[in-house]
Design an enzyme around this catalytic site. Sequence first.
Site, PDB file in Angstrom:
ATOM      1  N   ALA A   1       6.001   0.362  -1.533  1.00 55.84           N
ATOM      2  CA  ALA A   1       6.111  -1.089  -1.680  1.00 55.84           C
ATOM      3  C   ALA A   1       5.492  -1.835  -0.506  1.00 55.84           C
ATOM      4  O   ALA A   1       5.683  -3.030  -0.348  1.00 55.84           O
ATOM      5  CB  ALA A   1       7.580  -1.488  -1.817  1.00 55.84           C
TER       6      ALA A   1
ATOM      7  N   SER B   1      13.626  16.173  -2.215  1.00 52.42           N
ATOM      8  CA  SER B   1      13.817  14.733  -2.046  1.00 52.42           C
ATOM      9  C   SER B   1      14.418  14.141  -3.309  1.00 52.42           C
ATOM     10  O   SER B   1      13.951  14.435  -4.417  1.00 52.42           O
ATOM     11  CB  SER B   1      12.482  14.036  -1.764  1.00 52.42           C
ATOM     12  OG  SER B   1      12.631  12.630  -1.915  1.00 52.42           O
TER      13      SER B   1
ATOM     14  N   THR C   1      -4.964  -5.338  11.413  1.00 47.27           N
ATOM     15  CA  THR C   1      -5.435  -5.512  12.794  1.00 47.27           C
ATOM     16  C   THR C   1      -5.263  -4.243  13.611  1.00 47.27           C
ATOM     17  O   THR C   1      -5.943  -4.073  14.622  1.00 47.27           O
ATOM     18  CB  THR C   1      -4.658  -6.641  13.503  1.00 47.27           C
ATOM     19  OG1 THR C   1      -3.266  -6.352  13.390  1.00 47.27           O
ATOM     20  CG2 THR C   1      -4.945  -7.996  12.879  1.00 47.27           C
TER      21      THR C   1
ATOM     22  N   ASP D   1       2.966   1.252  11.384  1.00 48.25           N
ATOM     23  CA  ASP D   1       4.181   1.653  10.672  1.00 48.25           C
ATOM     24  C   ASP D   1       5.031   2.612  11.498  1.00 48.25           C
ATOM     25  O   ASP D   1       6.246   2.447  11.633  1.00 48.25           O
ATOM     26  CB  ASP D   1       3.819   2.321   9.346  1.00 48.25           C
ATOM     27  CG  ASP D   1       2.914   1.456   8.492  1.00 48.25           C
ATOM     28  OD1 ASP D   1       2.759   0.267   8.812  1.00 48.25           O
ATOM     29  OD2 ASP D   1       2.359   1.979   7.517  1.00 48.25           O
TER      30      ASP D   1
END
Length: 412
Positions: free
Chosen positions: A134, A78, A46, A188
Amino acid sequence: MSGVLPAWTTDEGTARATTLFEQTFGAAPLGVWAAPGRVNLIGEHTDYNAGLCLPIALEHRTFVAVSPRADRLVRLVSAQEQSTVREVRLDDVAPGTVEGWPAYVVGVAWALEQAGHSVVGFDVAVDSCVPYGAGLSSSAALESAVAVALDDLAGLGLGGDDAERAALAAACVRAENEIAGAPTGGMDQSTSLRATTGNAVLLDFTPGLDAVDSARHVPFDLADAGLALLVVDTRAPHALVDGQYAARRDACERAARTLGVTSLREIADMLGRSESPADELPAVLAALDDDVRPRARHVVTEIARVGTFVGLLDAGDVTEVGPVMDASHASLRDDYEVSCPELDLAVTAAREAGALGARMTGGGFGGSAIALVRATDIAAVQDAVLAAFADAGYTPPDLLVAVPAAPAGRAA
Ligand code: ADP
Ligand code: MG
């Protein structure tokens, strides 16, 4: 309970990132910053339709140990990427120039510079307990941790209030879209930077909306209601950068054009004002081609479901949200076609073991599902999901319990 992923404490994450930094760069970092992954309760696909969504920040965070440099070089390492040191010059960063994961880091520096801020080079070591790829937004966790670090180091003063954090989130979105090349919406990054402990955050993506008005914090106290939110990372492959996500965005834009609106949000709002939206929906979408109509139907009904879900939370009826989650999953599976067998199995197994509601969450095509369960049923639902995956011959899923946690900030 095997297979349950714990979140690192601040001390643990700080120690891990610091150790990696010291081993790699031979000195102590100036500081450590951290930012959470997120899980979306309702409102999927959305954000790029000027719609609504309702995520929470997770206790699972990405930690970045950082020191500024006197030049414009960025050196990166990392723990999730074989600890190989990468180097990127800030002056070389532009769309299409940065390969792989460093794009998520240097893209943030680039976007802050594009917004008129000055940024220096830096050394950074990353370590994270956010499940990778994920659907729980390890990408935004990385971007947001870097954003608050650069904000502090450069003294930009953007981390202070919510409006400033909205500006940091916008920089992170540009980093992901333009430098990492992933055409995601803004959910996010807004969650990782703006969510608050104990609350879900209702995000409104209406363009031009004042930053502060674009987020409302809605109390989401499951423990109080004797409930818990279980996350199932199916570990099925999930690749948003491939054509599927872009194809869904394109279908939504085509639908809006055909219907003569700037976004499908306008259709959702129009139906929201009608007496019986469900009855009117078919006529409203009749002008659309057959391949586009179900996509639009998902978006319009999903925006309405966010409203229903928030209404139940506002009324203190969190135990009633299960059917809204179930309807969201059906819509994502049948109309938007972004589910997959592993997600469908996680949802079905959780419901059969007593979950009040369950749905896929995140972009889909793999990634994670969520289930709302009675606290006393957590172990039973986890066992049922693990058994169902074993029976189907799927990779064992990872499980975690989601608690609405704090946004990005300095850890040490
Ligand atoms: P999600 O955000 O759902 O976890 P994405 O595909 O959007 O999945 O983002 C995953 C990508 O983000 C990784 O492939 C990597 O490029 C980058 N990334 C995320 N976390 C890290 C990390 N801790 N270290 C290095 N790169 C990371
Ligand atoms: Mg992501």
